[in-house]
Design a protein around this motif. Structure first.
Motif: not given
Length: 258
Positions: A33-38
């Motif tokens: 999620a921190r990498r934008g994958e969520w």
């Protein structure tokens, strides 16, 4: 009996028993999620469409009756300023656990979903309300309070049950038979047999309410929200109704004016 107190205690017991809806997301999920994958879910299996979310960076997000460490930590990792609100203190502890484990900034507040008086008007940009108003006796105050604390132009996404699931006799359905018995609105507290109700209380099972679709949808509209999105979901094969109909609903609504 006090339904609110019973259901809060029952969900504490569900945490202790390892109910799947009480288990925090993994550290790997938070890192992605921190990498934008969520993604998150409001209903059992279907992810919320990406187009339903605003830009989360620095948005004030309320996870309403949404303890358990599943939605809140993901949204916090995605950049939102998250407040998780729930009546079960052990469900809220799951969110704090994930936040401490993964270094997230996240606030938890204990309270009744129908009473958000601890928050000022127009406090939040976005509200996430997964399938939980099934445990509320009256959902109209829930929609009114959600609309009040939402900023103009803000969004509420909500999951709830199709009330169809509550018209059948519970014990007959467990035997694979669909016997129409109950009317809607439905309440465990009044519609279950005394023996079944006492068993649910003894086993610390949360008590449920089957609200009408009018209260679920028109209730949002009357609270000042405009429905702009809708989808259905099933129970992932866990319901005898799954082969016949989707029994969960999710809506996106927007507060158009103060």
């Amino acid at each position: 009996m006090n339904i609110l107190e019973h259901n809060g205690s029952a969900w504490n017991h569900q945490v202790e028993s390892g109910n799947e809806w009480t288990k925090p997301v993994t550290a790997d999920t938070v890192e992605r999620a921190r990498r934008g994958e969520w993604e998150i879910i409001l209903t059992p299996t279907r992810p919320v469409p990406s187009g339903w979310f605003p830009d989360l960076k620095d948005s004030n997000v309320l996870c309403l009756a949404s303890g358990g460490g599943q939605q809140g930590p993901v949204l916090a990792a995605a950049g939102a300023k998250v407040t998780v609100f729930d009546y079960s203190d052990k469900q809220l502890a799951q969110d704090r656990y994930a936040a401490e484990r993964d270094g997230l900034q996240l606030t938890t507040v204990q309270g009744n979903m129908a009473d958000l008086s601890c928050f000022a008007d127009a406090s939040f940009d976005f509200i996430v309300h997964p399938v939980s108003n099934v445990f509320a006796e009256n959902i109209l105050p829930v929609w009114k309070e959600a609309a009040r604390v939402l900023k103009t132009g803000g969004t509420l996404i909500a999951g709830f049950m199709n009330p169809l699931v509550y018209i059948f006799d519970v014990e007959a359905e467990e035997q694979g038979q669909f016997v129409v018995k109950h009317s809607i609105p439905y309440a465990d507290i009044t519609d279950l047999s005394q023996e079944r109700l006492e068993r649910q209380i003894r086993e610390h099972t949360p008590l449920e309410f089957g609200h009408s679709l009018e209260d679920q949808i028109q209730g949002q509209i009357e609270a000042g929200l405009v429905i702009t999105g809708f989808y259905e979901d099933h129970f992932g094969g866990k319901s005898s109704l799954d082969p016949y109909i989707n029994t969960f609903i999710a809506t996106k609504s927007v507060k158009m004016k103060a």
